[in-house]
Design a protein around this motif. Sequence first.
Motif, PDB file in Angstrom:
ATOM      1  N   SER A   1       0.819  -1.219   0.000  1.00  0.00           N
ATOM      2  CA  SER A   1       0.000   0.000   0.000  1.00  0.00           C
ATOM      3  C   SER A   1       0.851   1.267   0.000  1.00  0.00           C
ATOM      4  CB  SER A   1      -0.968  -0.004   1.182  1.00  0.00           C
ATOM      5  OG  SER A   1      -0.254  -0.076   2.395  1.00  0.00           O
ATOM      6  N   ASP A   2       2.115   1.178   0.453  1.00  0.00           N
ATOM      7  CA  ASP A   2       3.021   2.329   0.418  1.00  0.00           C
ATOM      8  C   ASP A   2       3.391   2.717  -1.008  1.00  0.00           C
ATOM      9  OD1 ASP A   2       3.001   2.169   3.175  1.00  0.00           O
ATOM     10  OD2 ASP A   2       5.035   1.362   3.338  1.00  0.00           O
ATOM     11  N   PHE A   3       3.128   1.838  -1.985  1.00  0.00           N
ATOM     12  CA  PHE A   3       3.559   2.071  -3.354  1.00  0.00           C
ATOM     13  C   PHE A   3       2.404   2.133  -4.356  1.00  0.00           C
ATOM     14  CE2 PHE A   3       7.054   0.204  -1.035  1.00  0.00           C
ATOM     15  CZ  PHE A   3       8.074   1.103  -1.324  1.00  0.00           C
ATOM     16  N   LYS A   4       1.194   2.305  -3.859  1.00  0.00           N
ATOM     17  CA  LYS A   4       0.048   2.384  -4.764  1.00  0.00           C
ATOM     18  C   LYS A   4       0.033   3.684  -5.555  1.00  0.00           C
ATOM     19  CE  LYS A   4      -3.473  -0.759  -3.323  1.00  0.00           C
ATOM     20  NZ  LYS A   4      -4.868  -0.921  -2.970  1.00  0.00           N
ATOM     21  N   THR A   5       0.548   4.747  -4.977  1.00  0.00           N
ATOM     22  CA  THR A   5       0.583   6.034  -5.658  1.00  0.00           C
ATOM     23  C   THR A   5       1.963   6.655  -5.493  1.00  0.00           C
ATOM     24  OG1 THR A   5      -0.186   7.250  -3.708  1.00  0.00           O
ATOM     25  CG2 THR A   5      -1.878   6.459  -5.226  1.00  0.00           C
ATOM     26  N   GLY A   6       2.307   7.574  -6.400  1.00  0.00           N
ATOM     27  CA  GLY A   6       3.573   8.290  -6.286  1.00  0.00           C
ATOM     28  C   GLY A   6       4.309   8.366  -7.603  1.00  0.00           C
ATOM     29  N   LYS A   7       5.548   8.846  -7.512  1.00  0.00           N
ATOM     30  CA  LYS A   7       6.436   8.967  -8.668  1.00  0.00           C
ATOM     31  C   LYS A   7       7.552   7.945  -8.490  1.00  0.00           C
ATOM     32  CE  LYS A   7       9.299  12.345 -11.118  1.00  0.00           C
ATOM     33  NZ  LYS A   7       9.794  13.730 -11.119  1.00  0.00           N
ATOM     34  N   PHE A   8       7.852   7.194  -9.556  1.00  0.00           N
ATOM     35  CA  PHE A   8       8.803   6.094  -9.484  1.00  0.00           C
ATOM     36  C   PHE A   8       9.747   6.110 -10.685  1.00  0.00           C
ATOM     37  CE2 PHE A   8       4.772   4.927  -7.606  1.00  0.00           C
ATOM     38  CZ  PHE A   8       5.126   4.408  -6.379  1.00  0.00           C
ATOM     39  N   SER A   9      10.881   5.429 -10.526  1.00  0.00           N
ATOM     40  CA  SER A   9      11.785   5.210 -11.656  1.00  0.00           C
ATOM     41  C   SER A   9      12.099   3.725 -11.745  1.00  0.00           C
ATOM     42  CB  SER A   9      13.066   6.024 -11.509  1.00  0.00           C
ATOM     43  OG  SER A   9      13.853   5.529 -10.447  1.00  0.00           O
TER      44      SER A   9
ATOM     45  N   ILE B   1      -0.926  -5.733 -18.993  1.00  0.00           N
ATOM     46  CA  ILE B   1       0.234  -6.215 -18.252  1.00  0.00           C
ATOM     47  C   ILE B   1      -0.176  -6.491 -16.809  1.00  0.00           C
ATOM     48  CG2 ILE B   1       2.588  -5.668 -17.486  1.00  0.00           C
ATOM     49  CD1 ILE B   1       2.355  -5.846 -20.523  1.00  0.00           C
ATOM     50  N   HIS B   2       0.135  -7.690 -16.326  1.00  0.00           N
ATOM     51  CA  HIS B   2      -0.129  -8.061 -14.936  1.00  0.00           C
ATOM     52  C   HIS B   2       1.135  -7.802 -14.131  1.00  0.00           C
ATOM     53  CE1 HIS B   2      -0.212 -11.080 -11.591  1.00  0.00           C
ATOM     54  NE2 HIS B   2      -1.356 -10.444 -11.391  1.00  0.00           N
ATOM     55  N   ILE B   3       1.016  -7.062 -13.036  1.00  0.00           N
ATOM     56  CA  ILE B   3       2.155  -6.731 -12.187  1.00  0.00           C
ATOM     57  C   ILE B   3       1.868  -7.202 -10.773  1.00  0.00           C
ATOM     58  CG2 ILE B   3       3.556  -4.862 -11.219  1.00  0.00           C
ATOM     59  CD1 ILE B   3       2.972  -3.335 -13.853  1.00  0.00           C
ATOM     60  N   LYS B   4       2.854  -7.886 -10.177  1.00  0.00           N
ATOM     61  CA  LYS B   4       2.739  -8.391  -8.809  1.00  0.00           C
ATOM     62  C   LYS B   4       3.945  -7.905  -8.016  1.00  0.00           C
ATOM     63  CE  LYS B   4       2.301 -12.653  -6.161  1.00  0.00           C
ATOM     64  NZ  LYS B   4       2.206 -14.114  -6.250  1.00  0.00           N
ATOM     65  N   ILE B   5       3.694  -7.164  -6.945  1.00  0.00           N
ATOM     66  CA  ILE B   5       4.760  -6.698  -6.067  1.00  0.00           C
ATOM     67  C   ILE B   5       5.171  -7.866  -5.183  1.00  0.00           C
ATOM     68  CG2 ILE B   5       5.389  -5.099  -4.217  1.00  0.00           C
ATOM     69  CD1 ILE B   5       3.337  -3.121  -5.419  1.00  0.00           C
ATOM     70  N   LEU B   6       6.459  -8.218  -5.235  1.00  0.00           N
ATOM     71  CA  LEU B   6       6.967  -9.372  -4.490  1.00  0.00           C
ATOM     72  C   LEU B   6       7.520  -8.978  -3.123  1.00  0.00           C
ATOM     73  CD1 LEU B   6       8.884 -11.062  -7.444  1.00  0.00           C
ATOM     74  CD2 LEU B   6       6.591 -11.621  -6.592  1.00  0.00           C
ATOM     75  N   THR B   7       8.333  -7.925  -3.073  1.00  0.00           N
ATOM     76  CA  THR B   7       8.930  -7.456  -1.824  1.00  0.00           C
ATOM     77  C   THR B   7       9.011  -5.937  -1.859  1.00  0.00           C
ATOM     78  OG1 THR B   7      11.194  -7.569  -2.683  1.00  0.00           O
ATOM     79  CG2 THR B   7      10.367  -9.529  -1.540  1.00  0.00           C
ATOM     80  N   THR B   8       9.102  -5.343  -0.681  1.00  0.00           N
ATOM     81  CA  THR B   8       9.239  -3.885  -0.587  1.00  0.00           C
ATOM     82  C   THR B   8      10.339  -3.524   0.407  1.00  0.00           C
ATOM     83  OG1 THR B   8       7.619  -3.669   1.208  1.00  0.00           O
ATOM     84  CG2 THR B   8       6.761  -3.530  -1.041  1.00  0.00           C
ATOM     85  N   THR B   9      10.873  -2.332   0.238  1.00  0.00           N
ATOM     86  CA  THR B   9      11.765  -1.728   1.220  1.00  0.00           C
ATOM     87  C   THR B   9      11.146  -0.374   1.550  1.00  0.00           C
ATOM     88  OG1 THR B   9      13.160  -0.526  -0.362  1.00  0.00           O
ATOM     89  CG2 THR B   9      13.772  -2.820   0.121  1.00  0.00           C
ATOM     90  N   ASP B  10      11.884   0.476   2.243  1.00  0.00           N
ATOM     91  CA  ASP B  10      11.354   1.812   2.543  1.00  0.00           C
ATOM     92  C   ASP B  10      11.163   2.654   1.289  1.00  0.00           C
ATOM     93  OD1 ASP B  10      11.298   1.245   5.221  1.00  0.00           O
ATOM     94  OD2 ASP B  10      13.208   2.223   5.661  1.00  0.00           O
ATOM     95  N   SER B  11      12.016   2.441   0.260  1.00  0.00           N
ATOM     96  CA  SER B  11      11.978   3.328  -0.900  1.00  0.00           C
ATOM     97  C   SER B  11      11.869   2.603  -2.246  1.00  0.00           C
ATOM     98  CB  SER B  11      13.236   4.194  -0.916  1.00  0.00           C
ATOM     99  OG  SER B  11      14.385   3.367  -1.004  1.00  0.00           O
ATOM    100  N   SER B  12      11.686   1.284  -2.245  1.00  0.00           N
ATOM    101  CA  SER B  12      11.595   0.566  -3.517  1.00  0.00           C
ATOM    102  C   SER B  12      10.752  -0.696  -3.375  1.00  0.00           C
ATOM    103  CB  SER B  12      12.992   0.192  -4.017  1.00  0.00           C
ATOM    104  OG  SER B  12      13.579  -0.778  -3.179  1.00  0.00           O
TER     105      SER B  12
END
Length: 125
Positions: free
Chosen positions: A26-34, A92-103
Amino acid sequence: MVKYLLYGSFFVLFMACKQPPQRNCSDFKTGKFSFTTTINGEEKKTVFYRTLKMEVDEFEGKKDSSSIRWINDCEYVLKNLNPKNMAEEKSIHIKILTTTDSSYTFEYNAIGDKRKFKGTAHKIH
């Protein structure tokens, strides 16, 4: 023999008790990413902005938009809003596998394609 069985049981128990990978999707549902990938031996960078319903990516000076359909907190489907060819028409199907504080590390594939690819996206603050 009993000694090896005891050591083997201890090892299996120890490995079963290790912490699962962090997954705060949920920390990565919105925002700006590279996201950086290698294409034909050359590193290419994509920057994208995501809201709950849309993602806009910038790649080599061109912008593209996709709708987002969240399956659950860690999986979603991207559908290109302005496909320019048959390949871009595939969702495209995307699945988040792991997270850190910033990635986050993710797995992705075109729907219907069995090949899966992995990548890491970094949140830009």
